[in-house]
Design an enzyme around this catalytic site. Structure first.
Site, short mmCIF file in Angstrom:
data_model
loop_
_atom_site.label_atom_id
_atom_site.label_comp_id
_atom_site.label_asym_id
_atom_site.label_seq_id
_atom_site.Cartn_x
_atom_site.Cartn_y
_atom_site.Cartn_z
N ARG A 54 6.70 -33.43 11.40
CA ARG A 54 5.88 -32.68 12.37
C ARG A 54 5.41 -31.35 11.77
O ARG A 54 4.29 -30.89 12.05
CB ARG A 54 6.62 -32.47 13.69
CG ARG A 54 7.80 -31.53 13.64
CD ARG A 54 8.53 -31.52 15.01
NE ARG A 54 9.49 -30.45 15.14
CZ ARG A 54 10.71 -30.47 14.60
NH1 ARG A 54 11.11 -31.51 13.87
NH2 ARG A 54 11.55 -29.46 14.78
N HIS A 55 6.25 -30.78 10.92
CA HIS A 55 5.85 -29.50 10.30
C HIS A 55 4.82 -29.74 9.20
O HIS A 55 3.88 -28.95 9.04
CB HIS A 55 7.07 -28.76 9.78
CG HIS A 55 8.03 -28.38 10.86
ND1 HIS A 55 7.62 -27.72 12.00
CD2 HIS A 55 9.36 -28.59 11.00
CE1 HIS A 55 8.67 -27.53 12.80
NE2 HIS A 55 9.74 -28.06 12.22
N ASP A 93 0.87 -1.19 0.00
CA ASP A 93 0.00 0.00 0.00
C ASP A 93 0.90 1.24 0.00
O ASP A 93 2.13 1.13 -0.14
CB ASP A 93 -1.02 -0.05 1.15
CG ASP A 93 -0.44 0.27 2.52
OD1 ASP A 93 0.80 0.46 2.62
OD2 ASP A 93 -1.21 0.35 3.49
N HIS A 106 9.74 -24.03 9.09
CA HIS A 106 8.67 -24.66 9.89
C HIS A 106 7.28 -24.50 9.30
O HIS A 106 6.45 -25.39 9.42
CB HIS A 106 8.64 -24.07 11.31
CG HIS A 106 9.84 -24.43 12.13
ND1 HIS A 106 9.91 -24.19 13.49
CD2 HIS A 106 11.02 -25.02 11.80
CE1 HIS A 106 11.07 -24.62 13.95
NE2 HIS A 106 11.78 -25.11 12.94
N CYS A 149 2.93 -3.21 3.89
CA CYS A 149 2.11 -2.03 4.20
C CYS A 149 2.86 -1.27 5.28
O CYS A 149 4.03 -1.56 5.55
CB CYS A 149 0.69 -2.42 4.60
SG CYS A 149 0.50 -3.27 6.17
N GLY A 150 2.22 -0.30 5.90
CA GLY A 150 2.93 0.53 6.86
C GLY A 150 3.54 -0.28 8.00
O GLY A 150 4.71 -0.14 8.33
N THR A 151 2.73 -1.13 8.59
CA THR A 151 3.21 -1.97 9.68
C THR A 151 3.47 -3.42 9.26
O THR A 151 4.12 -4.17 9.98
CB THR A 151 2.16 -2.03 10.81
OG1 THR A 151 0.95 -2.55 10.24
CG2 THR A 151 1.91 -0.67 11.41
N GLY A 152 2.89 -3.81 8.15
CA GLY A 152 2.90 -5.21 7.73
C GLY A 152 1.77 -6.01 8.36
O GLY A 152 1.49 -7.14 7.97
N GLY A 177 -1.70 -5.17 8.77
CA GLY A 177 -2.98 -5.23 8.04
C GLY A 177 -2.90 -6.14 6.83
O GLY A 177 -3.78 -6.99 6.60
C1 RB5 Z 1 -2.13 2.80 6.16
O1 RB5 Z 1 -2.14 4.09 6.69
C2 RB5 Z 1 -1.81 1.80 7.24
O2 RB5 Z 1 -2.94 1.59 8.03
C3 RB5 Z 1 -1.36 0.51 6.63
O3 RB5 Z 1 -0.24 0.73 5.83
C4 RB5 Z 1 -0.96 -0.59 7.60
O4 RB5 Z 1 -0.05 -0.12 8.53
C5 RB5 Z 1 -2.07 -1.33 8.21
O5 RB5 Z 1 -1.88 -2.33 8.90
#
Ligand code: RB5
Length: 148
Positions: free
Chosen positions: A134-135, A8, A99, A66-69, A71
């Site tokens: 196991r995996h 994103d 794994h 994405c910003g945090t990975g 979402g």
């Molecule tokens: C977008 O602003 C932000 O919400 C998205 O990149 C992400 O961090 C969501 O998990």
């Protein structure tokens, strides 16, 4: 290996960095499903495009940013057959392959810099699934959950 990558607006710069890393291998075919600018987009739409390629076999693996990975990894893991691992360190990246046979890697463009991200990508690309029983059994149980 074919990899479909997408992000994103929160990770476009990281996407470009990761593409450079993948290009360095010489034998990895990369398909970029966007986004390509800073206009706001919805990460589930990008997740769907990446995962469609992986489940259809058009791509061997996917990379979702994405910003945090967070979402985009949540969205990817809603797709049947996808095992998306959000990795902010090399150890997790290796284990997600050994794994969990993770077929999508997620990272956050606002969380990690290009250097660590490059090392994570290299570890994830180069590490095979262990294939240990196991995996295999545990991954089978994940599939069973999907089929309930
Ligand atoms: C977008 O602003 C932000 O919400 C998205 O990149 C992400 O961090 C969501 O998990």
């Amino acid at each position: 290996m074919k990899i479909t990558i997408g992000s994103d607006h929160g990770a476009v710069a990281l996407k470009d960095e990761v593409k450079m890393v993948l290009k360095g291998y010489g034998d990895i075919e990369v398909k970029d499903v966007g986004t390509f600018g800073t206009d706001s987009v919805d990460y589930p739409d990008i997740a769907e495009k990446i995962c469609a390629d992986v489940v259809s076999g058009e791509a061997d693996r996917g990379i979702a940013l994405c910003g945090t990975g967070i979402g985009i990894s949540i969205a990817c893991n809603k797709v049947k057959g996808i095992r998306c691992a959000l990795c902010n360190d090399v150890f997790s990246a290796k284990k997600s392959r050994e794994h969990n046979d993770a077929n999508v890697l997620a990272m956050g463009g606002r969380v990690i810099g290009p250097g660590p991200a490059g090392e994570i990508v290299r570890a994830w690309v180069e590490t095979p699934f262990s294939g240990e029983s196991r995996h295999v059994r545990r991954i089978g149980k994940i599939s069973s959950i999907e089929n309930k």
